[in-house]
Design a protein around this motif. Structure first.
Motif, mmCIF file in Angstrom:
data_model
loop_
_atom_site.group_PDB
_atom_site.id
_atom_site.type_symbol
_atom_site.label_atom_id
_atom_site.label_comp_id
_atom_site.label_asym_id
_atom_site.label_seq_id
_atom_site.Cartn_x
_atom_site.Cartn_y
_atom_site.Cartn_z
ATOM 1 N N ASP A 1 0.858 -1.203 0.000
ATOM 2 C CA ASP A 1 0.000 0.000 0.000
ATOM 3 C C ASP A 1 0.892 1.251 0.000
ATOM 4 O OD1 ASP A 1 -2.257 1.574 0.028
ATOM 5 O OD2 ASP A 1 -2.570 1.436 2.197
ATOM 6 N N TYR B 1 2.030 2.651 3.425
ATOM 7 C CA TYR B 1 1.082 2.560 4.545
ATOM 8 C C TYR B 1 1.045 1.127 5.097
ATOM 9 C CZ TYR B 1 -0.288 7.372 3.953
ATOM 10 O OH TYR B 1 -0.256 8.747 3.912
ATOM 11 N N PHE C 1 -10.605 -2.079 1.361
ATOM 12 C CA PHE C 1 -10.098 -2.304 0.002
ATOM 13 C C PHE C 1 -10.755 -3.496 -0.697
ATOM 14 C CE2 PHE C 1 -5.765 -0.158 1.086
ATOM 15 C CZ PHE C 1 -6.362 1.083 0.978
ATOM 16 N N GLN D 1 -1.708 -5.875 5.553
ATOM 17 C CA GLN D 1 -1.701 -4.840 6.609
ATOM 18 C C GLN D 1 -2.493 -5.388 7.799
ATOM 19 O OE1 GLN D 1 -3.394 -2.044 3.740
ATOM 20 N NE2 GLN D 1 -1.874 -0.511 4.312
ATOM 21 N N VAL E 1 -5.770 6.886 9.469
ATOM 22 C CA VAL E 1 -7.047 6.304 9.927
ATOM 23 C C VAL E 1 -7.120 6.204 11.453
ATOM 24 C CG1 VAL E 1 -7.829 5.179 7.817
ATOM 25 C CG2 VAL E 1 -6.257 3.953 9.287
ATOM 26 N N ASP F 1 -5.561 10.274 -1.662
ATOM 27 C CA ASP F 1 -6.631 9.275 -1.759
ATOM 28 C C ASP F 1 -7.810 9.771 -2.588
ATOM 29 O OD1 ASP F 1 -5.328 7.488 -0.006
ATOM 30 O OD2 ASP F 1 -6.138 8.509 1.753
HETATM 31 C C1 NOJ Z 1 -5.401 6.128 4.765
HETATM 32 C C2 NOJ Z 1 -4.312 6.547 3.827
HETATM 33 O O1 NOJ Z 1 -4.486 7.894 3.505
HETATM 34 C C3 NOJ Z 1 -4.397 5.628 2.633
HETATM 35 O O2 NOJ Z 1 -3.562 6.050 1.587
HETATM 36 C C4 NOJ Z 1 -4.051 4.244 3.086
HETATM 37 O O3 NOJ Z 1 -4.207 3.349 2.003
HETATM 38 C C5 NOJ Z 1 -4.972 3.795 4.225
HETATM 39 N N1 NOJ Z 1 -5.113 4.811 5.218
HETATM 40 C C6 NOJ Z 1 -4.432 2.568 4.903
HETATM 41 O O4 NOJ Z 1 -3.290 2.887 5.651
#
Ligand code: NOJ
Length: 538
Positions: free
Chosen positions: A61, A64, A146, A169, A202, A334
């Protein structure tokens, strides 16, 4: 009241993979950011940068998914380069905010690798492990943001683990005090290196229902941001995030930050909540403060509409607890690019609005030149979300920064770039610096005016009701003797208006005519925003 830097300043988000590639591997890096600090501090004139993750990561990711919280991925540099970046930024009066990812880590993090070794491993309870239901299915109906179930079966230890994002994750168990201690230690590590604050990924996800109840089903599945977010929105997410116990964690974090350095450190919560009262609860109370700035994402869904803009800002202002400081976000890594959500003229007016509302604005790299949402062909797609759920990919807003009209837009001298460069011929920093009325020059001008105006930095906000209707939204910002008026014409028509006397036109988005036609009379162009000073600015 003395205002802090995170109240008066403007924050600029850098997605390190895409900002500037100094070593020619096609991926941005920290040396690249160092090379562009002068652009940020002087050419553009922002006050702080927020760096999206640069930690070691398998990059499922794109950072992240952290596999070591206290180091730098070799792709981006090393700790010495990070320190150099920090020192150089500070020497230019730029604050540095880093990303902190507390909800989950990479499945390759040594903590998770240990945890998955056996049910009695000391780290087992650092993550969320559950038995299958008798029929072998996951322990409850929770979904991954996701796509698909939020539970992944582990063959070796015969249990499921929770992952609210991709299966690589793994979600931490924040009910285990050892997790909290370890993560607070990470914060301390970076504070000791002298970072100025944290954007917390988050933030509200870290605590879930302790009884792991199923989420109820959602009859009209729709969120304000993603209308085609169907599967995830088939549920109301009340049990898999945002449990009220999160407030205690962030109050403790605030105490730690406030004790660290004369209350100069900032905590910014990434909290996707669109109910202002709920969002406001993340400020905490006067006695027990939490976030300095819970990100306000509501402008991301704002259409070009006077009544909606006014209503959004007024209801946000009205919901803020005493002493809470507002903030606004118009774009990030995002979301669909701002320049692709608005027409050209609208974009200029919205940029003026963003920089003149009360509160801290966060700008996203490239929005100052109007970088567009790129169309990424399927075979070039990188984002796991877009690959899992067609239509929800975020690659389009993450393409390399467009510096010049040269190869790869001056972002990289490598053979190729990690995502294709989009439209460098028409939109880039170099050309826009030369064009007097470019979007970049509008941002530069507005940022300069903002820096010199107490009314804009920290003055009160009020709609000017006498001039506001469904076509126009006029508001004022004022402090002591200083007062600014912001006039936004949302209609497609020119409009002549009569105003009580004013001193000076500071900036306008559609015309360079700074003269007053006659005292007290002014013509707003279609879709124009104008910033006025009611008395001469010094
Ligand atoms: C929010 C982040 O802004 C995003 O890019 C990421 O994929 C998710 N959190 C998971 O960490």
């Amino acid at each position: 009241m003395k205002f802090k830097w995170w109240q008066t300043g403007v924050i600029y988000q850098i997605y390190p993979r895409s900002f500037m590639d100094a070593n020619g591997d096609g991926i941005g890096d920290l040396q690249g950011v160092i090379n562009r600090l002068d652009y940020l501090a002087h050419t553009l004139g922002v006050d702080a940068i927020w760096l999206s993750p640069f930690y070691p990561s398998p990059m499922v990711d794109f950072g992240y998914d952290v596999s070591n919280y206290v180091d730098v991925d070799p792709m981006f540099g090393d700790l010495a380069i990070f320190d150099e970046l920090l020192n150089k930024a500070h020497a230019l009066n730029l604050k540095v905010i880093i990303d902190f990812v507390p909800n989950h880590c990479s499945d390759q993090h040594p903590w998770f690798l240990e945890s998955r070794q056996s049910k009695d491993n000391p780290k087992r309870d650092w993550f969320i492990w559950k038995d299958a239901k008798p029929d072998g299915s996951p322990p409850n109906n929770w979904l991954s943001v996701f796509g698909g179930s939020a539970w992944e079966w582990d063959e070796h230890t015969q249990q499921y683990y929770l992952h609210k994002f991709v299966k690589e994750q793994a979600d931490f168990n924040w009910r285990n005090p050892e997790v909290k201690a370890a993560m607070f230690e990470v914060i301390r590590f970076w504070l000791n290196r002298k970072v100025d604050g944290f954007r917390i990924d988050v933030a509200h996800f870290i605590l879930k229902d302790p009884d792991f109840r199923d989420n109820p089903l959602n009859e009209n599945g729709e969120t304000p941001l993603h209308k085609d977010f169907k599967d995830y929105d088939s549920q109301i997410h009340i049990h898999d995030k945002g449990h009220q116990d999160v407030h205690e964690v962030y109050a403790d974090l605030r105490t730690m930050l406030d004790n660290f350095d004369e209350k100069e450190k900032v905590s910014i919560g990434e909290i996707h909540v669109f109910d202002f009262d709920l969002l406001s609860s993340y400020y905490g109370s006067v006695e027990r403060k939490e976030f300095h700035l819970p990100f306000n994402f509501t402008l991301l869904g704002l259409p070009w509409d006077a009544t909606k803009a006014r209503h959004l800002v007024e209801s946000y202002e009205a919901s803020l607890p005493k002493n809470a400081w507002p903030n606004y976000v118009m774009g990030n890594h995002d979301e669909k690019r701002m320049a692709s959500r608005f027409e050209k003229d609208e974009l200029r007016a919205m940029s003026l609005m963003l920089l003149t509302l009360r509160g801290t604005p966060t700008l996203y790299y490239g929005d100052e030149i109007g970088m567009l949402e790129a169309e990424i062909p399927l075979d070039k797609m990188q984002d796991p979300w877009g690959i899992n759920v067609p239509g929800l990919g975020r690659d389009g807003c993450r393409t390399p920064m467009q510096w010049t009209n040269a190869k790869h837009a001056g972002f990289s001298e490598g053979a190729s770039t990690w995502l294709p460069v989009f439209d460098e011929q028409n939109i880039n920093v170099k050309d826009q610096l030369e064009e007097e009325d470019s979007l970049l020059n509008l941002y530069r001008k507005l940022l300069k005016i903002r820096r010199s105006s107490d009314a804009l930095k920290c003055g009160a906000f009020e709609t000017l009701n006498a001039y506001t209707n469904d076509q126009f939204w006029f508001y004022r910002r004022f402090v002591d003797q200083e007062e600014c008026w912001i006039l936004i014409n949302f209609s497609k028509e020119k409009k002549k208006i009569n105003l009580p006397s004013f001193a000076q036109i500071l900036c306008r988005t559609q015309s360079d005519d700074m003269s007053k036609e006659a005292i007290q009379s002014l013509t707003l162009e279609a879709k124009e925003a104008i910033l006025l000073a009611k008395n001469p600015m010094t």
